[in-house]
Design a protein around this motif. Structure first.
Motif, PDB file in Angstrom:
ATOM      1  N   THR A  14      -4.452   0.088   8.152  1.00  0.00           N
ATOM      2  CA  THR A  14      -4.787  -0.921   7.160  1.00  0.00           C
ATOM      3  C   THR A  14      -3.510  -1.621   6.724  1.00  0.00           C
ATOM      4  OG1 THR A  14      -6.760   0.237   6.458  1.00  0.00           O
ATOM      5  CG2 THR A  14      -5.783  -1.248   4.839  1.00  0.00           C
TER       6      THR A  14
ATOM      7  N   PRO B  66     -19.986   2.481   1.254  1.00  0.00           N
ATOM      8  CA  PRO B  66     -20.445   1.922  -0.017  1.00  0.00           C
ATOM      9  C   PRO B  66     -20.948   2.985  -1.003  1.00  0.00           C
ATOM     10  CG  PRO B  66     -21.313   0.638   1.823  1.00  0.00           C
ATOM     11  CD  PRO B  66     -20.669   1.859   2.410  1.00  0.00           C
TER      12      PRO B  66
ATOM     13  N   GLN C 165     -11.003   2.600  14.056  1.00  0.00           N
ATOM     14  CA  GLN C 165     -10.107   2.161  12.985  1.00  0.00           C
ATOM     15  C   GLN C 165      -8.724   2.775  13.199  1.00  0.00           C
ATOM     16  OE1 GLN C 165      -9.231   3.560   8.775  1.00  0.00           O
ATOM     17  NE2 GLN C 165     -11.312   2.793   8.587  1.00  0.00           N
TER      18      GLN C 165
ATOM     19  N   LEU D 159       0.824  -1.212   0.000  1.00  0.00           N
ATOM     20  CA  LEU D 159       0.000   0.000   0.000  1.00  0.00           C
ATOM     21  C   LEU D 159       0.860   1.265   0.000  1.00  0.00           C
ATOM     22  CD1 LEU D 159      -2.659  -1.201   2.610  1.00  0.00           C
ATOM     23  CD2 LEU D 159      -2.940  -1.086   0.116  1.00  0.00           C
TER      24      LEU D 159
ATOM     25  N   GLN E 277       0.218   6.741   6.338  1.00  0.00           N
ATOM     26  CA  GLN E 277      -1.160   6.239   6.208  1.00  0.00           C
ATOM     27  C   GLN E 277      -1.973   6.729   7.392  1.00  0.00           C
ATOM     28  OE1 GLN E 277      -3.271   2.401   7.316  1.00  0.00           O
ATOM     29  NE2 GLN E 277      -1.965   1.716   5.661  1.00  0.00           N
TER      30      GLN E 277
ATOM     31  N   THR F 271      -8.693   4.584   6.299  1.00  0.00           N
ATOM     32  CA  THR F 271      -9.230   3.901   5.126  1.00  0.00           C
ATOM     33  C   THR F 271     -10.715   4.189   5.039  1.00  0.00           C
ATOM     34  OG1 THR F 271      -7.512   2.233   5.182  1.00  0.00           O
ATOM     35  CG2 THR F 271      -9.576   1.609   4.106  1.00  0.00           C
TER      36      THR F 271
ATOM     37  N   ILE G   3      -6.334  -7.595   1.993  1.00  0.00           N
ATOM     38  CA  ILE G   3      -6.017  -6.314   2.624  1.00  0.00           C
ATOM     39  C   ILE G   3      -6.939  -6.166   3.822  1.00  0.00           C
ATOM     40  CG2 ILE G   3      -6.186  -3.809   2.295  1.00  0.00           C
ATOM     41  CD1 ILE G   3      -5.354  -4.401  -0.673  1.00  0.00           C
TER      42      ILE G   3
ATOM     43  N   VAL H 201      -8.395  -4.076   7.235  1.00  0.00           N
ATOM     44  CA  VAL H 201      -8.560  -2.809   7.945  1.00  0.00           C
ATOM     45  C   VAL H 201      -8.685  -3.139   9.431  1.00  0.00           C
ATOM     46  CG1 VAL H 201      -9.917  -0.690   8.101  1.00  0.00           C
ATOM     47  CG2 VAL H 201      -9.806  -1.946   5.926  1.00  0.00           C
TER      48      VAL H 201
ATOM     49  N   GLY I 227     -14.373   3.393   3.268  1.00  0.00           N
ATOM     50  CA  GLY I 227     -15.054   2.333   2.535  1.00  0.00           C
ATOM     51  C   GLY I 227     -16.556   2.482   2.500  1.00  0.00           C
TER      52      GLY I 227
ATOM     53  N   ARG J  70     -17.888  -0.574  -5.866  1.00  0.00           N
ATOM     54  CA  ARG J  70     -17.470   0.163  -4.679  1.00  0.00           C
ATOM     55  C   ARG J  70     -15.945   0.096  -4.587  1.00  0.00           C
ATOM     56  NH1 ARG J  70     -18.463  -2.749   1.062  1.00  0.00           N
ATOM     57  NH2 ARG J  70     -17.466  -1.228   2.400  1.00  0.00           N
TER      58      ARG J  70
ATOM     59  N   ASP K 284     -20.427  -1.198   5.262  1.00  0.00           N
ATOM     60  CA  ASP K 284     -19.434  -0.199   5.665  1.00  0.00           C
ATOM     61  C   ASP K 284     -18.370  -0.892   6.524  1.00  0.00           C
ATOM     62  OD1 ASP K 284     -18.212   2.217   5.817  1.00  0.00           O
ATOM     63  OD2 ASP K 284     -19.873   3.264   6.784  1.00  0.00           O
ATOM     64  N   LEU K 285     -17.153  -0.346   6.503  1.00  0.00           N
ATOM     65  CA  LEU K 285     -16.053  -1.009   7.213  1.00  0.00           C
ATOM     66  C   LEU K 285     -16.321  -1.089   8.714  1.00  0.00           C
ATOM     67  CD1 LEU K 285     -13.125   0.733   5.279  1.00  0.00           C
ATOM     68  CD2 LEU K 285     -13.969  -1.601   4.937  1.00  0.00           C
TER      69      LEU K 285
END
Lengths: 244, 244
Positions: free
Chosen positions: B85, A89, B82, A61, A82, A85, B113, B115, A87, A111, B60-61
């Motif tokens: 990642t 949708p 979170q 990454l 980093q 992240t 990958i 998270v 995500g 997505r 959703d994450l």
């Protein structure tokens, strides 16, 4: 426009995005690209966006972030951290984004989960030039960023909030300020990041007391006001900022 | 064992992993599951791992993390943050992991990958019970964690380093300590997280000076030593920990 030969087959919908902050002693700016307008676009102008793109097969990454930044803006040799992240949708569902994705992606409705990176740089050291699907690559004042593509406003906000949160912990100034600086310049940076005006006397008293910075013997020269003293960051503080 | 009907078709190789820290006034522990041993396993014992699994389509994450934690350990109602990642292309390549993946995944060689999320809880409030592909779900002392599956030792290390970094910023104690506590218990927590012994007098002087905690009038009762005073965290500090 995307390179279907090389993007990850097993993780075809994972991307990286880069939030590059630059400071020029007066304004905090962020590096944005202008996407080439899609063929179906109603205007001639592409959306402004953070530099970002899909990752490749077997590409780490961090390496993807560096590559994408270089491919779109020709910037390299900066440290990317980093930070989050994204995500949701629905993060690509705006109509103008869908048109652009239809013009550039194999499965435009897919997505995409994006891993976001940030960097702090002294603006004068980096001159971006556009390439790849970037029509333009430019520094934009943080207060003049309009509607960005996808969820990039949310990504930028998150990066700003981390800058704010870490301001006294891993002082942003270490990266954003020149080697030596006046307290006025440092206060300006704090005010922009914290998005608030600070009382000059209070700021000076507290920042000196904190031990983050050290005074130099040197003062400004050739200014038409009382020359201000220069300061530098205390490297000891950078290494062990904890109070215990 | 994986539910191929519902995992994401477009992002089939994205997962979430949860690092749940618990403190029992004496030890810092982490919640681990034991994976059911794969059919090809040489031993009867599955690998120990962080609770984690693939995300679903349009999930959703954050929701995925909550769901996976519940599915594997029956824990719910905790706040998951979170933090990073992980996408190293070789993160699943240990032979014992490959065997397990071959028994459970459609494309076992696919790079995944992940998270990662973490949470801090008061251990006595949460009693995990295993389900799904977890044969066991248990609190393990942070000093007694052996070799975990995949890159989960790296993920755990990263979570610990964040705990350490944020110790004075978003004091971990707010979540990990009971409402009222003695300075000895708080020192114990700091020592575990910082992985170092702290001088008792120095610790007390600095932590009181910092304003993070406030003394209560109440003292310990029914102890066979001089009763220690109870403290609580300063809620004001939690909201605005910055020094400016």
């Amino acid at each position: 426009m995307a390179d279907f030969q090389t993007i990850s087959k097993l993780n075809p919908h994972v991307s990286v995005d880069c939030v590059i902050f630059g400071f020029d002693n007066n304004d905090l700016k962020v590096l944005l690209i202008e996407q080439f307008p899609s063929t179906n676009s109603v205007s001639d102008r592409g959306s402004m966006a953070l530099p970002g793109n899909l990752i490749k097969e077997d590409e780490d990454l961090d390496d993807a972030a560096k590559r994408v930044l270089k491919e779109l803006t020709n910037l390299s040799d900066l440290y990317l951290e980093q930070f989050a992240t994204f995500g949701n949708p629905n993060r690509l569902s705006k109509p103008e984004d869908r048109r652009w994705l239809e013009a550039t992606r194999e499965i435009p409705e897919a997505r995409v989960i994006t891993v976001a990176y940030y960097s702090l740089v002294r603006l004068e050291r980096y001159s971006p030039t556009p390439s790849g699907f970037a029509k333009n690559a430019t520094w934009v004042n943080i207060n003049e960023v309009g509607n960005l593509a996808f969820d990039h406003n949310i990504i930028l906000e998150k990066a700003l909030s981390i800058l704010k949160k870490d301001l006294h912990k891993i002082p942003a100034g270490f990266e954003l300020m020149p080697e030596k600086f006046t307290l006025s310049h440092l206060q300006r940076l704090y005010e922009i990041i914290l998005n608030t005006e600070l009382d000059k006397r209070n700021f000076r008293r507290k920042i000196i007391k904190s031990g983050i910075i050290k005074p130099l013997k040197e003062k400004q020269e050739g200014v038409n006001h009382k020359p201000a003293r220069f300061f530098r960051f205390n490297k000891k503080y950078q290494e062990a900022p904890d109070f215990i």
